[in-house]
Design a protein around this motif. Structure first.
Motif, short mmCIF file in Angstrom:
data_model
loop_
_atom_site.label_atom_id
_atom_site.label_comp_id
_atom_site.label_asym_id
_atom_site.label_seq_id
_atom_site.Cartn_x
_atom_site.Cartn_y
_atom_site.Cartn_z
N ARG A 50 0.68 -1.13 0.16
CA ARG A 50 0.14 0.18 0.03
C ARG A 50 0.69 1.28 -0.10
N VAL A 51 2.11 1.14 0.43
CA VAL A 51 2.98 2.41 0.43
C VAL A 51 4.12 2.22 -0.56
N THR A 52 4.36 2.84 -1.53
CA THR A 52 5.77 3.07 -2.16
C THR A 52 6.80 3.97 -1.57
N VAL A 53 7.90 3.61 -1.04
CA VAL A 53 8.93 4.74 -0.51
C VAL A 53 9.92 4.63 -1.72
N LEU A 54 10.13 5.98 -1.87
CA LEU A 54 11.14 6.38 -2.81
C LEU A 54 12.39 6.80 -2.09
N LEU A 55 13.37 6.07 -2.01
CA LEU A 55 14.62 6.22 -1.16
C LEU A 55 15.67 7.37 -1.74
N GLY A 56 15.54 7.49 -3.31
CA GLY A 56 16.75 8.13 -3.99
C GLY A 56 18.24 7.24 -3.73
N PRO A 57 19.16 7.94 -3.83
CA PRO A 57 20.34 6.99 -3.96
C PRO A 57 20.71 6.42 -2.45
N SER A 67 13.86 6.83 9.83
CA SER A 67 12.83 7.71 9.85
C SER A 67 11.55 7.16 9.22
N VAL A 68 11.67 6.29 8.04
CA VAL A 68 10.47 5.62 7.47
C VAL A 68 9.77 4.68 8.28
N TYR A 69 10.64 4.00 9.12
CA TYR A 69 10.02 3.15 10.23
C TYR A 69 8.96 4.04 11.03
N VAL A 70 9.44 5.06 11.55
CA VAL A 70 8.59 6.05 12.40
C VAL A 70 7.53 6.64 11.69
N MET A 71 7.55 6.91 10.31
CA MET A 71 6.37 7.43 9.90
C MET A 71 5.38 6.41 9.45
N LEU A 72 5.76 5.22 9.17
CA LEU A 72 4.82 4.03 9.03
C LEU A 72 4.12 3.58 10.32
N HIS A 73 4.66 3.78 11.40
CA HIS A 73 4.09 3.07 12.43
C HIS A 73 3.61 4.01 13.32
N ASP A 74 3.67 5.29 13.18
CA ASP A 74 3.24 6.44 14.26
C ASP A 74 1.96 6.78 13.35
N GLU A 75 0.91 6.26 14.22
CA GLU A 75 -0.50 6.72 13.74
C GLU A 75 -0.91 7.88 13.27
N GLY A 76 -0.21 8.92 13.84
CA GLY A 76 -0.48 10.31 13.22
C GLY A 76 0.24 10.79 12.03
N MET A 77 0.92 9.97 11.40
CA MET A 77 1.70 10.31 10.31
C MET A 77 0.93 9.64 9.18
N ILE A 78 1.18 8.38 8.76
CA ILE A 78 0.48 7.83 7.77
C ILE A 78 -0.60 6.60 8.35
N GLY A 79 -1.81 6.73 8.22
CA GLY A 79 -2.77 6.03 8.54
C GLY A 79 -2.76 4.28 8.49
N THR A 81 -4.79 2.32 6.88
CA THR A 81 -5.32 2.02 5.76
C THR A 81 -4.64 3.11 4.42
N GLU A 82 -4.02 3.89 4.79
CA GLU A 82 -3.64 4.76 3.59
C GLU A 82 -2.83 4.31 2.70
N ARG A 83 -3.12 4.83 1.44
CA ARG A 83 -2.34 4.16 0.16
C ARG A 83 -1.58 5.27 -0.56
N GLY A 84 -0.35 5.15 -0.79
CA GLY A 84 0.41 6.25 -1.58
C GLY A 84 1.88 6.05 -1.66
N THR A 85 2.35 7.31 -1.88
CA THR A 85 3.97 7.37 -2.21
C THR A 85 4.62 8.16 -1.12
N LEU A 86 5.62 7.55 -0.39
CA LEU A 86 6.31 8.41 0.54
C LEU A 86 7.65 8.56 -0.03
N PRO A 98 7.46 14.19 1.92
CA PRO A 98 5.92 14.01 1.36
C PRO A 98 5.46 12.81 1.21
N PHE A 99 4.13 12.88 1.47
CA PHE A 99 3.18 11.64 1.14
C PHE A 99 2.16 11.85 0.41
N SER A 100 2.03 11.28 -0.71
CA SER A 100 1.14 11.43 -1.92
C SER A 100 0.17 10.37 -1.82
#
Length: 102
Positions: A50-57, A67-79, A81-86, A98-100
């Protein structure tokens, strides 16, 4: 006009893949559904289908993945059931990811 990027060799791609998989494990990011190391400047992976993570180089990969771990597991950041690109490509320089939503 800048020269075209030279695609990585199979050995380089395997080295980057091994590094990314190791760092995903260290960061506690299981539930990874795909990894893409085809372009070493645009590494990316999918999480929970449900989430594509763009890391870059690969630079600062460990810090970005923590930081991705925190963003994906902290309920206040990415819900849950939300789907998109981080987008973590410029996180180190800007502190923003940014999360789209889809």
């Amino acid at each position: 006009m800048p020269p075209a990027a030279v695609p990585p060799t199979a050995a380089e791609s395997l080295e980057i893949l091994d590094l990314l998989l190791a760092e995903l494990g260290k960061a506690g990011l299981d539930e990874v559904t795909f990894v893409d190391v085809g372009d070493p400047l645009e590494l990316r992976f999918g999480w929970q289908d449900r989430v594509t993570v763009l890391l870059g180089p690969k630079g600062s990969m460990a810090e970005k993945l923590k930081s991705v771990y925190v963003m994906l597991h902290d309920e206040g950041m990415i819900g849950q059931t939300e789907r998109g690109t981080l987008n973590m490509r410029h996180f180190i320089a800007t502190g923003r990811a940014p999360f789209s939503q889809e």
